[in-house]
Design a protein around this motif. Structure first.
Motif, short mmCIF file in Angstrom:
data_model
loop_
_atom_site.label_atom_id
_atom_site.label_comp_id
_atom_site.label_asym_id
_atom_site.label_seq_id
_atom_site.Cartn_x
_atom_site.Cartn_y
_atom_site.Cartn_z
N TYR A 10 13.85 -45.97 8.16
CA TYR A 10 13.60 -45.60 6.77
C TYR A 10 14.43 -46.50 5.85
O TYR A 10 15.45 -47.03 6.26
N PRO A 11 13.97 -46.69 4.61
CA PRO A 11 14.77 -47.48 3.67
C PRO A 11 15.94 -46.63 3.17
O PRO A 11 15.75 -45.65 2.47
N GLU A 12 17.12 -46.99 3.58
CA GLU A 12 18.31 -46.20 3.27
C GLU A 12 18.68 -46.40 1.80
O GLU A 12 18.87 -47.51 1.34
N THR A 13 18.77 -45.31 1.06
CA THR A 13 18.87 -45.35 -0.39
C THR A 13 20.19 -45.92 -0.90
O THR A 13 20.21 -46.65 -1.88
N SER A 14 21.31 -45.61 -0.27
CA SER A 14 22.58 -46.11 -0.82
C SER A 14 22.66 -47.63 -0.71
O SER A 14 23.14 -48.29 -1.63
N ALA A 15 22.19 -48.19 0.38
CA ALA A 15 22.20 -49.65 0.51
C ALA A 15 21.26 -50.29 -0.52
O ALA A 15 21.61 -51.30 -1.15
N ARG A 49 11.52 -43.66 -8.20
CA ARG A 49 10.20 -43.10 -7.89
C ARG A 49 10.18 -42.34 -6.56
O ARG A 49 9.56 -41.29 -6.45
N ARG A 50 10.85 -42.87 -5.55
CA ARG A 50 10.73 -42.30 -4.20
C ARG A 50 11.82 -41.31 -3.82
O ARG A 50 11.61 -40.48 -2.95
N HIS A 51 13.00 -41.44 -4.42
CA HIS A 51 14.12 -40.66 -3.91
C HIS A 51 14.83 -39.78 -4.93
O HIS A 51 15.79 -39.10 -4.57
N LEU A 52 14.40 -39.78 -6.19
CA LEU A 52 14.94 -38.83 -7.15
C LEU A 52 13.91 -37.74 -7.39
O LEU A 52 12.74 -38.04 -7.64
N GLU A 53 14.36 -36.51 -7.30
CA GLU A 53 13.48 -35.36 -7.52
C GLU A 53 14.18 -34.36 -8.42
O GLU A 53 15.38 -34.12 -8.27
N THR A 54 13.41 -33.76 -9.31
CA THR A 54 13.94 -32.72 -10.18
C THR A 54 13.77 -31.37 -9.48
O THR A 54 12.69 -31.05 -8.99
N HIS A 55 14.85 -30.63 -9.41
CA HIS A 55 14.85 -29.28 -8.83
C HIS A 55 15.38 -28.31 -9.87
O HIS A 55 15.88 -28.73 -10.92
N ARG A 60 18.10 -34.51 -7.76
CA ARG A 60 18.65 -34.83 -6.45
C ARG A 60 18.20 -36.22 -6.02
O ARG A 60 17.06 -36.60 -6.23
N MET A 61 19.13 -36.93 -5.39
CA MET A 61 18.82 -38.24 -4.84
C MET A 61 18.87 -38.13 -3.33
O MET A 61 19.90 -37.79 -2.75
N GLY A 62 17.76 -38.41 -2.67
CA GLY A 62 17.68 -38.28 -1.22
C GLY A 62 17.67 -39.62 -0.51
O GLY A 62 17.83 -40.68 -1.12
N TYR A 87 21.91 -45.39 14.53
CA TYR A 87 21.64 -45.36 13.10
C TYR A 87 20.70 -44.21 12.73
O TYR A 87 20.99 -43.43 11.83
N ILE A 88 19.59 -44.09 13.43
CA ILE A 88 18.63 -43.06 13.05
C ILE A 88 19.06 -41.66 13.49
O ILE A 88 18.45 -40.67 13.09
N SER A 89 20.11 -41.55 14.31
CA SER A 89 20.60 -40.23 14.70
C SER A 89 21.52 -39.62 13.64
O SER A 89 21.79 -38.42 13.67
N GLU A 90 22.00 -40.43 12.72
CA GLU A 90 22.89 -39.93 11.67
C GLU A 90 22.09 -39.11 10.66
O GLU A 90 20.96 -39.45 10.33
N PRO A 91 22.67 -38.01 10.15
CA PRO A 91 21.96 -37.18 9.17
C PRO A 91 21.63 -37.94 7.89
O PRO A 91 22.39 -38.81 7.45
N VAL A 92 20.47 -37.62 7.31
CA VAL A 92 20.06 -38.15 6.02
C VAL A 92 20.29 -37.04 5.00
O VAL A 92 19.81 -35.92 5.18
N VAL A 93 21.04 -37.35 3.94
CA VAL A 93 21.49 -36.32 3.01
C VAL A 93 21.08 -36.64 1.57
O VAL A 93 20.56 -37.72 1.29
N GLU A 94 21.38 -35.70 0.69
CA GLU A 94 21.13 -35.87 -0.74
C GLU A 94 22.46 -35.95 -1.48
O GLU A 94 23.46 -35.37 -1.06
N ASN A 95 22.43 -36.66 -2.59
CA ASN A 95 23.52 -36.70 -3.58
C ASN A 95 24.87 -37.15 -3.04
O ASN A 95 25.91 -36.77 -3.58
N ASP A 96 24.88 -37.97 -2.02
CA ASP A 96 26.14 -38.51 -1.52
C ASP A 96 26.65 -39.55 -2.51
O ASP A 96 25.88 -40.37 -3.01
N PRO A 97 27.95 -39.53 -2.81
CA PRO A 97 28.49 -40.45 -3.82
C PRO A 97 28.25 -41.93 -3.53
O PRO A 97 28.12 -42.73 -4.46
N LYS A 98 28.18 -42.31 -2.26
CA LYS A 98 27.98 -43.74 -1.97
C LYS A 98 26.57 -44.20 -2.31
O LYS A 98 26.30 -45.40 -2.34
N GLY A 99 25.66 -43.28 -2.60
CA GLY A 99 24.33 -43.63 -3.08
C GLY A 99 24.17 -43.40 -4.57
O GLY A 99 23.66 -44.26 -5.29
#
Length: 122
Positions: A10-15, A49-55, A60-62, A87-99
């Motif tokens: 997947y395209p990793e958002t923080s990078a 477009r792809r990773h910000l969602e209004t809740h 939230r940024m995923g 790499y793909i075994s690591e959890p994918v999270v929202e709103n992490d500061p490094k992203g």
């Protein structure tokens, strides 16, 4: 990055946010040619477009990898080998500061350059 079509990748958002910020700022500073500004802008807009969602509780940024690191740190983390399965075994999270931080920095740089036009958030 070298295996975009591989199952589970997947395209990793923080990078992506870090690249967007570096490209946009480096163009302002004259470190990179202006052609990189468009690439930074595309990365920024794609994240929005792809990773910000209004809740109900805010935006939230995923798509952020929680903690994919490299190195063995004195035998404690032998699994941090840099291989695809790790790499793909690591959890994918929202709103992490490094992203979130680099995305905010990229937007601030666009504002500073008078090139801010926010794309709609889903």
């Amino acid at each position: 990055m070298d295996q975009p079509a591989r199952a589970g990748n997947y395209p990793e958002t923080s990078a992506s946010a870090m690249f967007a910020y570096v490209f946009i700022k480096a163009c302002r500073l004259g470190i990179l040619p202006d052609s990189f500004l468009a690439a930074g802008r595309r990365a920024f807009d794609g994240i929005v477009r792809r990773h910000l969602e209004t809740h109900h509780d805010g935006v939230r940024m995923g798509g952020i990898c929680l903690m994919a690191g490299l190195g063995d740190l004195k035998g404690q983390f032998g699994y941090r080998n840099g291989k695809f399965d790790y790499y793909i075994s690591e959890p994918v999270v929202e709103n992490d500061p490094k992203g979130v931080g680099p995305l905010m920095m990229a937007r601030a740089e666009l504002i500073r350059q008078g090139k801010d036009r926010m794309v709609p958030i889903s």
